[in-house]
Design a protein around this motif. Structure first.
Motif, PDB file in Angstrom:
ATOM      1  N   TRP A 269       0.970  -1.208  -0.119  1.00  0.00           N
ATOM      2  CA  TRP A 269      -0.097   0.034  -0.044  1.00  0.00           C
ATOM      3  C   TRP A 269       0.934   1.169  -0.221  1.00  0.00           C
ATOM      4  N   ARG A 270       2.029   0.997   0.675  1.00  0.00           N
ATOM      5  CA  ARG A 270       2.993   2.141   0.783  1.00  0.00           C
ATOM      6  C   ARG A 270       3.492   2.476  -0.829  1.00  0.00           C
ATOM      7  N   GLU A 271       3.722   1.417  -1.444  1.00  0.00           N
ATOM      8  CA  GLU A 271       4.572   1.421  -2.863  1.00  0.00           C
ATOM      9  C   GLU A 271       3.307   2.067  -3.585  1.00  0.00           C
ATOM     10  N   PHE A 272       1.907   1.781  -3.711  1.00  0.00           N
ATOM     11  CA  PHE A 272       1.120   2.226  -4.588  1.00  0.00           C
ATOM     12  C   PHE A 272       0.757   3.691  -3.998  1.00  0.00           C
ATOM     13  N   SER A 273       0.838   4.165  -2.809  1.00  0.00           N
ATOM     14  CA  SER A 273       0.855   5.582  -2.654  1.00  0.00           C
ATOM     15  C   SER A 273       1.859   6.418  -3.380  1.00  0.00           C
ATOM     16  N   ILE A 274       3.051   5.628  -3.301  1.00  0.00           N
ATOM     17  CA  ILE A 274       4.260   6.452  -3.855  1.00  0.00           C
ATOM     18  C   ILE A 274       3.845   6.535  -5.559  1.00  0.00           C
ATOM     19  N   ASN A 275       3.293   5.314  -6.039  1.00  0.00           N
ATOM     20  CA  ASN A 275       2.882   5.457  -7.466  1.00  0.00           C
ATOM     21  C   ASN A 275       1.875   6.423  -7.669  1.00  0.00           C
ATOM     22  N   LEU A 276       0.947   6.812  -6.773  1.00  0.00           N
ATOM     23  CA  LEU A 276      -0.178   7.545  -7.121  1.00  0.00           C
ATOM     24  C   LEU A 276       0.525   9.308  -7.238  1.00  0.00           C
ATOM     25  N   LEU A 277       1.462   9.301  -6.111  1.00  0.00           N
ATOM     26  CA  LEU A 277       2.169  10.687  -5.990  1.00  0.00           C
ATOM     27  C   LEU A 277       3.096  10.782  -7.189  1.00  0.00           C
ATOM     28  N   TRP A 278       3.551   9.708  -7.731  1.00  0.00           N
ATOM     29  CA  TRP A 278       4.340   9.893  -8.882  1.00  0.00           C
ATOM     30  C   TRP A 278       3.589  10.284 -10.356  1.00  0.00           C
ATOM     31  N   GLN A 279       2.371   9.935 -10.108  1.00  0.00           N
ATOM     32  CA  GLN A 279       1.198  10.274 -11.094  1.00  0.00           C
ATOM     33  C   GLN A 279       0.709  11.702 -10.728  1.00  0.00           C
ATOM     34  N   HIS A 280       0.445  11.871  -9.469  1.00  0.00           N
ATOM     35  CA  HIS A 280      -0.517  13.330  -9.219  1.00  0.00           C
ATOM     36  C   HIS A 280       0.236  13.916  -8.302  1.00  0.00           C
ATOM     37  N   ARG A 281       1.093  15.203  -8.775  1.00  0.00           N
ATOM     38  CA  ARG A 281       2.018  15.957  -8.046  1.00  0.00           C
ATOM     39  C   ARG A 281       1.356  16.712  -6.964  1.00  0.00           C
ATOM     40  N   ASP A 282       0.049  16.876  -7.408  1.00  0.00           N
ATOM     41  CA  ASP A 282      -0.698  17.608  -6.411  1.00  0.00           C
ATOM     42  C   ASP A 282      -1.870  16.808  -5.482  1.00  0.00           C
ATOM     43  N   LEU A 283      -1.166  15.542  -5.226  1.00  0.00           N
ATOM     44  CA  LEU A 283      -2.124  14.790  -4.435  1.00  0.00           C
ATOM     45  C   LEU A 283      -2.453  15.285  -3.342  1.00  0.00           C
ATOM     46  N   ARG A 284      -1.526  16.049  -2.490  1.00  0.00           N
ATOM     47  CA  ARG A 284      -2.097  16.591  -1.193  1.00  0.00           C
ATOM     48  C   ARG A 284      -3.263  17.560  -1.218  1.00  0.00           C
ATOM     49  N   THR A 285      -3.321  18.375  -2.330  1.00  0.00           N
ATOM     50  CA  THR A 285      -4.332  19.215  -2.490  1.00  0.00           C
ATOM     51  C   THR A 285      -5.284  19.030  -3.338  1.00  0.00           C
ATOM     52  N   ARG A 286      -5.403  18.247  -4.399  1.00  0.00           N
ATOM     53  CA  ARG A 286      -6.333  18.298  -5.518  1.00  0.00           C
ATOM     54  C   ARG A 286      -6.838  16.712  -5.548  1.00  0.00           C
ATOM     55  N   PRO A 287      -8.044  16.677  -5.470  1.00  0.00           N
ATOM     56  CA  PRO A 287      -8.551  15.110  -5.659  1.00  0.00           C
ATOM     57  C   PRO A 287      -8.266  14.625  -6.873  1.00  0.00           C
ATOM     58  N   ILE A 288      -8.187  13.224  -6.900  1.00  0.00           N
ATOM     59  CA  ILE A 288      -7.899  12.546  -8.174  1.00  0.00           C
ATOM     60  C   ILE A 288      -8.826  12.266  -9.100  1.00  0.00           C
ATOM     61  N   ARG A 289     -10.302  12.170  -8.289  1.00  0.00           N
ATOM     62  CA  ARG A 289     -11.584  12.142  -8.877  1.00  0.00           C
ATOM     63  C   ARG A 289     -11.992  13.624  -9.212  1.00  0.00           C
ATOM     64  N   ALA A 290     -11.629  14.188 -10.318  1.00  0.00           N
ATOM     65  CA  ALA A 290     -11.993  15.720 -10.603  1.00  0.00           C
ATOM     66  C   ALA A 290     -13.465  16.086  -9.997  1.00  0.00           C
ATOM     67  N   GLU A 291     -14.123  15.166 -10.015  1.00  0.00           N
ATOM     68  CA  GLU A 291     -15.698  15.784  -9.865  1.00  0.00           C
ATOM     69  C   GLU A 291     -15.766  16.100  -8.457  1.00  0.00           C
ATOM     70  N   PRO A 349     -13.376  19.550   4.609  1.00  0.00           N
ATOM     71  CA  PRO A 349     -12.430  19.162   3.560  1.00  0.00           C
ATOM     72  C   PRO A 349     -11.446  18.129   4.191  1.00  0.00           C
ATOM     73  N   TRP A 350     -10.999  17.081   3.480  1.00  0.00           N
ATOM     74  CA  TRP A 350     -10.237  16.005   3.705  1.00  0.00           C
ATOM     75  C   TRP A 350      -8.653  16.942   3.783  1.00  0.00           C
ATOM     76  N   GLN A 351      -8.609  17.920   2.969  1.00  0.00           N
ATOM     77  CA  GLN A 351      -7.124  18.528   2.771  1.00  0.00           C
ATOM     78  C   GLN A 351      -6.689  19.109   4.134  1.00  0.00           C
ATOM     79  N   LEU A 352      -7.874  19.628   5.241  1.00  0.00           N
ATOM     80  CA  LEU A 352      -7.716  20.029   6.644  1.00  0.00           C
ATOM     81  C   LEU A 352      -7.282  18.940   7.632  1.00  0.00           C
ATOM     82  N   GLY A 353      -7.812  17.441   7.180  1.00  0.00           N
ATOM     83  CA  GLY A 353      -7.224  16.692   7.915  1.00  0.00           C
ATOM     84  C   GLY A 353      -5.963  16.199   7.688  1.00  0.00           C
ATOM     85  N   GLU A 354      -5.686  16.288   6.343  1.00  0.00           N
ATOM     86  CA  GLU A 354      -4.234  15.722   5.764  1.00  0.00           C
ATOM     87  C   GLU A 354      -3.363  16.831   6.491  1.00  0.00           C
TER      88      GLU A 354
END
Length: 467
Positions: A269-291, A349-354
């Motif tokens: 799961w840690r590796e998967f998270s790294i994979n997601l951050l590699w794809q999405h530079r703004d993972l901390r602030t912008r939802p992957i699902r754009a809607e 917002p989830w960003q506040l928790g993050e």
């Protein structure tokens, strides 16, 4: 033999450190250097101070001095290379966007001087580009990603701890004390000091303890917050005090022992998270699902503050938030409960928790923290549906049935019977009186009723879908 620079980041160890091994392989002296990451949260800064203290001692014992610097790596690394005559710089590969940008800037600054910048796989099991779908794309779903990782296999070659590291004397640096990483007034780190032993030796001792017995019960015990059923390796792995590759092979060597496969999946799961951050530079602030960018979040500063302080009136949530504040860590099952409560019952917002976890977690990992918050909020990759809302009382009753965890961190409820401790507002008045609990005084009423919070969350989700 020409000197080499070893630029340390989240690989604060000597054992199985490919960048260190490569620097030593050149045959010349090695200058290890650490440049302060100014973006760390407070709990991470506390950990870093103690980790660097131990790492400096480990280098000194073997003949080298770890140099500390503060500032722009694109200026500091070329300056040190020029000062020492180094012809090569070795570092671990970085996956965080800011560090990737820094790597490019350092590489560009070194290239005109014919100084090689070599990055080594050290902080993860796989390079993100290695684990790809059959069509050559990146995975967006965890299970097939994990299956691909198991099929790929983790290399078994490990770099031994060097007995001697030829150093470069006379290179000045900062002092750890000068960085002021530790809290002063108030000193809130007593619980952290009592809970952790940062550094490479502490990391290996923690792994040994976990693999001796708890891993065999991991599949079930990891969900019970009152038990020592998790590895508690996350801060050590995040700072690179222990190699994830070494952790993997130590656990995998236990074969088919119960719990081992589940633990390995958590490493993935840690590796998967790294994979997601590699794809999405703004993972901390912008939802992957754009809607979800248009989700109708609420604004409620008092509710956020109550959640942060562990004063929501929901015992399992308050216990988790207090554990986080006291120890710089929170049990994984309780993280999901606390996160769900924030983004669903409180509709914040989830960003506040993050951001709060970023500041208070010792292991505040950019990839895992952001990916996990997006998962709970329903807006990330392979995320739990937003309409799946944890009932924190039922979660408490299921995973903390005797209230042992709540009693540990919410002592004002300690005298309540097991049946009432997860929902004290439902306890008869005489039970509250006998337990010394005065709702609204010694312990708060729930800041929002669970039924009301659930209905509001589902209404917000329906509004989003209506758009």
């Amino acid at each position: 033999m020409k000197p080499a620079l070893l630029w340390l980041r989240n690989d604060l160890r000597l054992h199985d450190n490919p960048a260190l091994a490569a620097a030593l392989a050149g045959g010349g002296p090695v200058l290890p250097v650490y440049i302060l990451d100014e973006q760390m949260g407070a709990a991470s800064r506390w950990w870093l101070h103690h980790s660097l203290t131990r790492l400096q001692a480990d280098f000194a014992q073997r003949g080298a001095a770890l140099v500390l610097r503060r500032g722009d790596p694109a200026r500091i690394i070329p300056e040190l290379a020029a000062q020492t005559g180094a012809t090569a710089v070795h570092a671990a590969r970085s996956f965080e966007p800011a560090l990737r940008d820094s790597d490019r800037a350092v590489d560009a600054a070194l290239r005109p001087h014919n100084i090689g910048f070599h990055r080594h796989l050290s902080t993860s099991l796989f390079a993100p580009e290695r684990i790809q779908t059959k069509t050559g794309g990146a995975y967006g779903v965890y299970t097939p990603f994990a299956n691909a990782c198991f099929s790929a296999g983790v290399p078994e070659t490990l770099c031994p701890t060097p007995a001697h590291i030829p150093g470069l004397p006379g290179i000045s640096g900062d002092t750890l004390a000068g960085w002021s990483l530790l809290p002063k007034k108030p000193d809130w780190a007593a619980g952290l000091r009592a809970s952790w032993t940062p550094g490479e030796a502490g990391a290996h001792a923690r792994l040994d303890e976990f693999l001796a017995k708890p891993v065999r019960e991991y599949a079930t015990a990891r969900d019970i917050p009152a038990l020592p059923g998790t590895s508690r390796l996350s801060p050590h792995v995040h700072f690179g005090e222990i190699s994830p590759r070494f952790v993997w092979h130590r656990a995998a060597a236990l074969g088919d022992a119960p719990g081992v496969k589940t633990f390995l999946k958590e490493l993935l799961w840690r590796e998967f998270s790294i994979n997601l951050l590699w794809q999405h530079r703004d993972l901390r602030t912008r939802p992957i699902r754009a809607e979800f960018a248009g989700f109708p979040w609420a604004e409620n500063a008092p509710a956020l503050r109550a959640w942060q302080r562990g004063q929501t009136g929901i015992p399992i949530v308050d216990a988790g938030m207090r554990e986080l504040w006291q120890t710089g860590w929170m049990h994984n099952r309780v993280r999901m409960i606390c996160a769900s409560y924030l983004v669903k019952h409180l509709l914040l917002p989830w960003q506040l928790g993050e951001a709060w976890f970023w500041d208070t977690l010792c292991e505040a990992d950019e990839a895992a923290n952001a990916a996990s918050w997006q998962w709970v909020a329903g807006c990330g990759a392979d995320a739990a549906p937003y309409f799946r809302i944890f009932n924190p009382v039922l979660q408490g009753q299921k995973f903390d049935p005797t209230g042992a965890y709540v009693r540990r961190y919410v002592p004002e409820l300690a005298r309540l019977p097991d049946r009432d401790i997860q929902s004290p507002w439902e306890a008869p008045p005489q039970i509250l009186l006998g337990a010394g609990v005065k709702l609204g005084s010694s312990y708060p009423y729930p800041i929002v009723s669970l039924a009301e919070g659930r209905a509001r969350a589902l209404g917000a989700y329906a509004a989003l879908r209506g758009k």
